[in-house]
Motif scaffolding. Structure first.
Motif, short mmCIF file in Angstrom:
data_model
loop_
_atom_site.label_atom_id
_atom_site.label_comp_id
_atom_site.label_asym_id
_atom_site.label_seq_id
_atom_site.Cartn_x
_atom_site.Cartn_y
_atom_site.Cartn_z
N TYR A 33 81.44 -33.14 10.30
CA TYR A 33 80.76 -32.22 9.39
C TYR A 33 80.44 -32.92 8.06
O TYR A 33 79.51 -32.54 7.36
CB TYR A 33 81.64 -31.00 9.15
N TYR A 34 81.22 -33.94 7.71
CA TYR A 34 81.04 -34.65 6.44
C TYR A 34 80.10 -35.84 6.57
O TYR A 34 79.94 -36.61 5.62
CB TYR A 34 82.40 -35.13 5.92
N CYS A 35 79.48 -35.99 7.72
CA CYS A 35 78.58 -37.10 7.98
C CYS A 35 77.20 -36.78 7.38
O CYS A 35 76.25 -36.46 8.08
CB CYS A 35 78.49 -37.35 9.48
N SER A 36 77.10 -36.86 6.06
CA SER A 36 75.84 -36.55 5.37
C SER A 36 75.50 -37.66 4.38
O SER A 36 76.39 -38.39 3.91
CB SER A 36 75.96 -35.22 4.62
N TYR A 37 74.23 -37.76 4.06
CA TYR A 37 73.74 -38.82 3.17
C TYR A 37 74.43 -38.77 1.81
O TYR A 37 74.92 -39.79 1.31
CB TYR A 37 72.23 -38.69 3.00
N ALA A 38 74.47 -37.59 1.20
CA ALA A 38 74.99 -37.47 -0.17
C ALA A 38 76.47 -37.85 -0.22
O ALA A 38 76.91 -38.56 -1.14
CB ALA A 38 74.78 -36.06 -0.68
N ILE A 39 77.25 -37.39 0.74
CA ILE A 39 78.69 -37.69 0.73
C ILE A 39 78.92 -39.19 0.95
O ILE A 39 79.67 -39.83 0.20
CB ILE A 39 79.41 -36.87 1.81
N ASP A 97 67.59 -44.58 -2.75
CA ASP A 97 66.70 -43.97 -1.77
C ASP A 97 67.03 -44.39 -0.33
O ASP A 97 66.46 -43.85 0.61
CB ASP A 97 65.24 -44.33 -2.08
N LYS A 98 67.92 -45.35 -0.17
CA LYS A 98 68.21 -45.86 1.18
C LYS A 98 69.70 -46.13 1.32
O LYS A 98 70.34 -46.65 0.43
CB LYS A 98 67.41 -47.14 1.45
N LEU A 99 70.25 -45.73 2.47
CA LEU A 99 71.67 -45.94 2.78
C LEU A 99 71.78 -46.71 4.09
O LEU A 99 71.19 -46.32 5.10
CB LEU A 99 72.38 -44.58 2.92
N THR A 100 72.53 -47.81 4.07
CA THR A 100 72.72 -48.62 5.27
C THR A 100 74.04 -48.25 5.93
O THR A 100 75.10 -48.29 5.29
CB THR A 100 72.73 -50.13 4.92
N VAL A 101 73.96 -47.85 7.22
CA VAL A 101 75.14 -47.43 7.96
C VAL A 101 75.14 -48.12 9.32
O VAL A 101 74.15 -48.70 9.75
CB VAL A 101 75.18 -45.90 8.14
N ARG A 102 76.26 -48.00 9.99
CA ARG A 102 76.42 -48.58 11.33
C ARG A 102 76.76 -47.47 12.31
O ARG A 102 77.64 -46.64 12.05
CB ARG A 102 77.55 -49.62 11.30
N GLU A 103 76.05 -47.43 13.42
CA GLU A 103 76.33 -46.50 14.51
C GLU A 103 76.79 -47.28 15.73
O GLU A 103 76.25 -48.35 16.02
CB GLU A 103 75.08 -45.69 14.87
N PHE A 104 77.78 -46.75 16.41
CA PHE A 104 78.24 -47.40 17.64
C PHE A 104 78.82 -46.35 18.58
O PHE A 104 79.19 -45.25 18.15
CB PHE A 104 79.28 -48.49 17.35
N THR A 105 78.87 -46.71 19.84
CA THR A 105 79.37 -45.79 20.86
C THR A 105 80.59 -46.40 21.54
O THR A 105 80.59 -47.57 21.91
CB THR A 105 78.30 -45.51 21.93
N VAL A 106 81.64 -45.59 21.69
CA VAL A 106 82.82 -45.95 22.48
C VAL A 106 83.06 -44.78 23.44
O VAL A 106 83.26 -43.65 23.00
CB VAL A 106 84.06 -46.19 21.61
N GLY A 107 83.02 -45.07 24.75
CA GLY A 107 83.07 -43.98 25.71
C GLY A 107 81.79 -43.17 25.62
O GLY A 107 80.69 -43.70 25.63
N ASP A 108 81.94 -41.87 25.48
CA ASP A 108 80.77 -41.00 25.33
C ASP A 108 80.60 -40.51 23.90
O ASP A 108 79.82 -39.58 23.65
CB ASP A 108 80.91 -39.79 26.27
N THR A 109 81.32 -41.10 22.95
CA THR A 109 81.32 -40.64 21.57
C THR A 109 80.57 -41.62 20.68
O THR A 109 80.78 -42.83 20.76
CB THR A 109 82.75 -40.46 21.05
N VAL A 110 79.70 -41.08 19.83
CA VAL A 110 78.97 -41.89 18.86
C VAL A 110 79.66 -41.78 17.51
O VAL A 110 79.93 -40.68 17.02
CB VAL A 110 77.50 -41.43 18.74
N TYR A 111 79.98 -42.93 16.91
CA TYR A 111 80.65 -42.98 15.62
C TYR A 111 79.69 -43.52 14.57
O TYR A 111 78.72 -44.21 14.89
CB TYR A 111 81.88 -43.88 15.68
N LEU A 112 80.00 -43.23 13.31
CA LEU A 112 79.21 -43.74 12.20
C LEU A 112 80.17 -44.27 11.13
O LEU A 112 81.18 -43.64 10.84
CB LEU A 112 78.33 -42.64 11.62
N THR A 113 79.84 -45.41 10.55
CA THR A 113 80.71 -46.02 9.55
C THR A 113 79.90 -46.85 8.57
O THR A 113 78.76 -47.24 8.85
CB THR A 113 81.78 -46.91 10.23
N THR A 114 80.50 -47.12 7.42
CA THR A 114 79.92 -48.05 6.45
C THR A 114 80.58 -49.42 6.54
O THR A 114 80.29 -50.30 5.73
CB THR A 114 80.06 -47.49 5.02
N LEU A 115 81.49 -49.60 7.51
CA LEU A 115 82.09 -50.91 7.78
C LEU A 115 81.13 -51.66 8.71
O LEU A 115 81.14 -51.45 9.92
CB LEU A 115 83.46 -50.74 8.43
#
Length: 270
Positions: A33-39, A97-115
């Motif tokens: 739920y906290y996966c938002s640009y502003a946060i 105006d731009k945020l760089t993030v990383r998306e990855f999948t493990v199993g059937d779940t998609v995660y998002l991180t700034t690492l």
């Protein structure tokens, strides 16, 4: 602590008041739920890293961005035109105006991180780390069920805050005793049953109330051994429906003070 209804009482609005408690090099394991640009951008500007499951409305397209591995990439998010309710227009305009993030999948779940560095932060290890977040949910469940905080009894906001504070204090004292027992006997504190510790300490309370110091010391040593003898059971089971089994009774809700309702009964108005 905050108001329970009205403007600014949503989860993200309440969380925005806690952002200042985070410092550089912290890592926030958050619900999706906290996966938002502003946060995420606000945290990044403070030097706080972020890891969560991807929001269901944000579909990951691994054909885009910089590929790091199979279903693992770096992409840029553009700042939405609409600001969140918890942020002022001036503060929102100051965000990049731009945020760089990383998306990855493990199993059937998609995660998002700034690492972003996959060699330093392998996706499988991040997914394992994210499982630790579930302990927060278990701790809140413990407070609500084992310490009977699912329904507050006090009427005024001031007394409700005191009631919550006492529950937290009791929770911390019980956890401290469990951790002390686990450390003494080489056990893992998280593997000890909290509910059993509550029952054991409650039973010992009356025995210790009028005991001498030497008896209390001997009894405390025995108490620590009993606490570590009750590990939690195997929690693996099939997913359960989020539904209430017990049916409601066919009575109307009591929507007025009880004394007023009793007066109505005596005058046949209720």
């Amino acid at each position: 602590m905050g108001e329970y209804q009205g403007k600014g009482t949503g989860e993200t609005s309440l969380f925005s008041k806690l952002i200042d408690s985070l410092t550089a090099n912290d890592l926030l394991l958050a619900d999706r739920y906290y996966c938002s640009y502003a946060i995420i951008m606000t945290l990044q500007l403070k030097g706080v890293s972020f890891l969560s499951r991807n929001h269901p409305q944000k579909k990951a397209d691994f054909r885009r961005g910089i590929k790091l591995g199979k279903k693992d990439h770096i992409i840029d998010w553009l700042k939405p035109k609409r600001k969140p309710v918890w942020m002022t227009t001036e503060d929102y305009d100051l965000l990049p105006d731009k945020l760089t993030v990383r998306e990855f999948t493990v199993g059937d779940t998609v995660y998002l991180t700034t690492l972003l560095d996959a060699s330093v932060y392998p996706k499988n290890e991040l997914a394992e780390l994210y499982k630790e977040r579930w302990k927060v949910e278990l701790d809140f469940r413990t407070l609500k069920t084992d310490l009977n905080m699912d329904m507050l009894r006090c009427k005024s906001p001031e007394m409700a805050e005191k009631e919550i504070a006492v529950r937290f204090m009791a929770y911390n004292l019980i956890r401290a005793n469990t951790a002390g027992a686990a450390s003494r006997y080489g056990k893992v504190a998280r593997q000890m049953s909290f509910k059993s510790a509550v029952q054991i300490l409650d039973a010992a309370r009356m025995r210790f109330s009028n005991s001498s110091l030497s008896i209390m010391k001997t009894g405390y040593d025995a108490l620590m051994k009993v606490i570590i003898s009750t590990p939690i059971g195997n929690r693996k089971r099939a997913s359960q429906p989020r539904a209430v089994k017990r049916r409601p009774k066919a009575y109307p809700l009591l929507t007025i003070p009880r004394a007023e309702a009793c007066q109505g009964l005596s005058s046949d108005k209720f």
